[in-house]
Scaffold this motif. Structure first.
Motif, PDB file in Angstrom:
ATOM      1  N   GLY A 229      -2.169   7.317   5.522  1.00  0.00           N
ATOM      2  CA  GLY A 229      -3.492   6.662   5.258  1.00  0.00           C
ATOM      3  C   GLY A 229      -4.609   7.801   5.437  1.00  0.00           C
TER       4      GLY A 229
ATOM      5  N   ASN B 183      -6.048   2.103  -3.757  1.00  0.00           N
ATOM      6  CA  ASN B 183      -5.237   3.162  -4.907  1.00  0.00           C
ATOM      7  C   ASN B 183      -6.333   3.565  -5.780  1.00  0.00           C
ATOM      8  OD1 ASN B 183      -3.436   4.291  -6.337  1.00  0.00           O
ATOM      9  ND2 ASN B 183      -1.821   2.997  -5.510  1.00  0.00           N
TER      10      ASN B 183
ATOM     11  N   THR C 282      -2.113   3.874   0.859  1.00  0.00           N
ATOM     12  CA  THR C 282      -3.535   3.800   0.002  1.00  0.00           C
ATOM     13  C   THR C 282      -4.227   2.651   0.841  1.00  0.00           C
ATOM     14  OG1 THR C 282      -1.983   2.221  -1.494  1.00  0.00           O
ATOM     15  CG2 THR C 282      -2.391   4.548  -2.331  1.00  0.00           C
ATOM     16  N   THR C 283      -4.441   3.035   1.835  1.00  0.00           N
ATOM     17  CA  THR C 283      -5.295   2.067   2.809  1.00  0.00           C
ATOM     18  C   THR C 283      -6.759   1.944   2.240  1.00  0.00           C
ATOM     19  OG1 THR C 283      -3.995   2.704   4.877  1.00  0.00           O
ATOM     20  CG2 THR C 283      -5.975   1.666   5.264  1.00  0.00           C
ATOM     21  N   ALA C 284      -7.403   2.716   1.626  1.00  0.00           N
ATOM     22  CA  ALA C 284      -8.754   2.705   1.179  1.00  0.00           C
ATOM     23  C   ALA C 284      -8.619   2.434  -0.182  1.00  0.00           C
ATOM     24  CB  ALA C 284      -9.302   3.906   1.381  1.00  0.00           C
TER      25      ALA C 284
ATOM     26  N   TYR D  78     -13.706   5.335   4.671  1.00  0.00           N
ATOM     27  CA  TYR D  78     -13.437   4.452   5.891  1.00  0.00           C
ATOM     28  C   TYR D  78     -14.746   4.207   6.735  1.00  0.00           C
ATOM     29  CZ  TYR D  78      -8.644   5.231   5.372  1.00  0.00           C
ATOM     30  OH  TYR D  78      -7.129   5.275   4.916  1.00  0.00           O
TER      31      TYR D  78
ATOM     32  N   ASN E 154      -9.044   5.152  -5.292  1.00  0.00           N
ATOM     33  CA  ASN E 154     -10.401   4.844  -4.694  1.00  0.00           C
ATOM     34  C   ASN E 154     -11.508   5.800  -5.342  1.00  0.00           C
ATOM     35  OD1 ASN E 154     -12.656   5.737  -2.721  1.00  0.00           O
ATOM     36  ND2 ASN E 154     -11.743   3.741  -1.851  1.00  0.00           N
TER      37      ASN E 154
ATOM     38  N   PRO F 148      -4.027  -2.877   1.107  1.00  0.00           N
ATOM     39  CA  PRO F 148      -4.895  -2.038   0.930  1.00  0.00           C
ATOM     40  C   PRO F 148      -6.053  -2.787   1.463  1.00  0.00           C
ATOM     41  CG  PRO F 148      -4.382  -2.724  -1.398  1.00  0.00           C
ATOM     42  CD  PRO F 148      -3.259  -3.525  -0.319  1.00  0.00           C
TER      43      PRO F 148
ATOM     44  N   SER G   9       0.748  -1.442  -0.004  1.00  0.00           N
ATOM     45  CA  SER G   9      -0.033   0.089  -0.154  1.00  0.00           C
ATOM     46  C   SER G   9       0.661   1.289  -0.023  1.00  0.00           C
ATOM     47  CB  SER G   9      -0.833  -0.057   1.443  1.00  0.00           C
ATOM     48  OG  SER G   9      -1.872  -1.111   1.329  1.00  0.00           O
TER      49      SER G   9
ATOM     50  N   THR H 279     -11.685  10.113   1.726  1.00  0.00           N
ATOM     51  CA  THR H 279     -10.962   8.658   2.276  1.00  0.00           C
ATOM     52  C   THR H 279     -11.648   8.593   3.672  1.00  0.00           C
ATOM     53  OG1 THR H 279      -8.893   9.361   1.193  1.00  0.00           O
ATOM     54  CG2 THR H 279      -8.915   7.887   3.080  1.00  0.00           C
TER      55      THR H 279
ATOM     56  N   ASP I 153      -5.121   8.846   1.484  1.00  0.00           N
ATOM     57  CA  ASP I 153      -5.021   8.002   0.272  1.00  0.00           C
ATOM     58  C   ASP I 153      -4.097   8.219  -0.668  1.00  0.00           C
ATOM     59  OD1 ASP I 153      -6.384   5.220   0.010  1.00  0.00           O
ATOM     60  OD2 ASP I 153      -7.239   5.838  -1.687  1.00  0.00           O
TER      61      ASP I 153
END
Length: 452
Positions: free
Chosen positions: A298, A85, A81-83, A344, A87, A430, A76, A340, A301
């Motif tokens: 994060g 890439n 880019t936790t949500a 979440y 998004n 991710p 990630s 972002t 994102d």
């Protein structure tokens, strides 16, 4: 649309990406090799790279390179880019903001999105006390400003950091960071009045949380003195140091000692924040309410944004004009952050982090049960580590770790190493990664370890 349990494509504001591992060439392929050769000629040699590709697209759980290879993404972008890439929420929000304006400088002409991000941070960070926030560009910049704020509030100078800590690459944050190579070597002298204390590392110190805290506090008190300390800066779960999860009781006892002595307790949640550990912030796992929380990675994102959020009386200590920066809270980054945070909150990503945790920990512990070279498996949420050792001595085995990581990458699985001793592989997928890619990535890791 995000995908978590099958191979349907991710819609990312552009061509849909098949959620598959696909190797059309060895890595790097010819087009990537060309870009990497140009990199060597044009970019400073000090900027390295972990994976020998030239990325052209990413989304869901894959990164696609210039040769059409599709790699499973277990990194990630180092927990950014936790949500997912590109998004769709983020793409739409940034595109809309781009048509309005890209910059005015918040210190010149304020805009509402900065304020809304601050309001969201004040709401989401631990504790129900009155809070304020200020926005910056990077985690290191935010850590430096948290220290500035703490020093201004307390009128003291000393700052405590910990063994295995990583807080950034600027002068002050290099002083806070523990590891010499590659972060500090040859770059001194560093900022003064920074002192280091032992941290809870259950796999290696075998101490309870309260005992580890008592050891750290005793050393700090003897060597620095509580009355001289402005701040204690700590990652609730250490990142670059090896994803070290402290023993229960360590952080609460440390935070209570800070409170009793008028010391600002700063949680560096740059890598652990924003759903990464299955909670909004890793501090929540330990029942700790920090005075100041530092965030980045994060938060937006992939767009550059960072923040310091904390108790209103502490945050309001600096004089007007004492905090800020030309680009801090850039409107494009603010738009990305708000989208972002929506992802979440409304796309089930915190729960998804816990699902990923279960899969990673269960699978890695099964491997550990049959292979003593995997000395420890630990983590929270989608932030999991495997520590490799010499089974005869329990000594860190950096060479084995490097071989396993290189083999995974060669087979199209992006993994990252970390740890003070270079013997940890960290898993930071991710939260949009499909289950089948997660399992396939672990298949590749297991095979690489067997062959190493």
């Amino acid at each position: 649309m995000t995908v978590m349990d099958d191979d349907r494509p991710i819609l990312a504001g552009g061509p849909a990406l098949a959620q598959e591992r696909r190797l059309l060439t060895s890595l790097p392929g010819p087009r990537s090799r060309e870009v990497l050769e140009r990199k060597a000629a044009a970019v400073a040699a000090g900027v390295g790279h972990a994976v020998p590709i030239a990325a052209v697209a990413a989304g869901g759980g894959v990164v696609v390179d210039a040769d059409g290879n599709s790699l499973i993404d277990l990194g990630s972008g180092i927990a950014v880019t936790t949500a997912g890439n590109a998004n769709p929420r983020v793409v739409a929000a940034v595109t809309e903001q781009l048509t309005r304006f890209t910059h005015t400088c918040f210190m010149v002409s304020p805009y509402e999105s900065y304020v809304v991000v601050a309001e969201a941070l004040n709401r989401l960070t631990p504790g129900d006390h009155a809070k304020r926030s200020v926005l910056f560009n990077s985690g290191a910049e935010a850590v430096e400003n948290a220290v500035k704020i703490a020093r201004k509030h307390t009128g003291r100078q000393a700052v405590i950091a910990f063994e295995h800590a990583y807080h950034g690459r600027t002068n002050l944050t290099m002083a806070l960071t523990a590891k010499n190579m590659p972060y500090k070597h040859g770059f001194g002298p560093f900022a003064g009045e920074v002192y280091r204390a032992p941290v809870s590392y259950p796999f290696r110190d075998h101490l309870t949380g309260p005992d580890a805290a008592a050891l750290a506090i005793a050393q700090i008190d003897k060597q620095v003195g509580a009355d001289n300390i402005a701040a204690v800066v700590i990652e609730p779960i250490q990142g670059e140091g090896g994803f070290i999860v402290p023993a229960e009781g360590f952080l609460p006892q440390l935070a209570a000692w800070c409170r009793d002595n008028g010391i600002v307790f700063i949680a560096d949640e740059v890598q652990t924040g924003f759903a990464r550990t299955g909670r909004w912030f890793a501090s929540e796992h330990f029942g700790v309410v920090p005075d100041l929380v530092v965030t980045a990675k994060g938060i937006a994102d992939g767009l550059p944004l960072a923040a310091v959020t904390g108790r209103a009386d502490i945050m309001d200590s600096p004089h007007v004009g004492g905090l800020g920066g030309t680009y801090g809270g850039n409107p494009l980054a603010c738009a990305a952050a708000l989208a972002t945070i929506d992802a979440y909150e409304h796309d089930g990503l915190l729960a998804r982090a816990d699902e990923i945790s279960t899969r990673l920990l269960d699978r890695l512990r099964r491997v550990q049960a049959s292979d003593p070279r995997l000395g420890d498996v630990r983590g929270r949420g989608a932030m999991v580590a495997a520590e490799f050792v010499d089974p005869a001595t329990n000594a860190p085995d950096a060479a084995l770790t490097a071989r396993v990581a290189a083999a995974c990458i060669a087979q199209g699985v992006i993994v990252l190493t970390c740890g003070t001793y270079g013997n940890v592989i960290r898993f930071l997928p991710p939260l949009t990664i499909p289950d089948h890619l997660l399992e396939e990535g672990l298949d590749v890791l297991e095979a690489a370890l067997a062959q190493a």
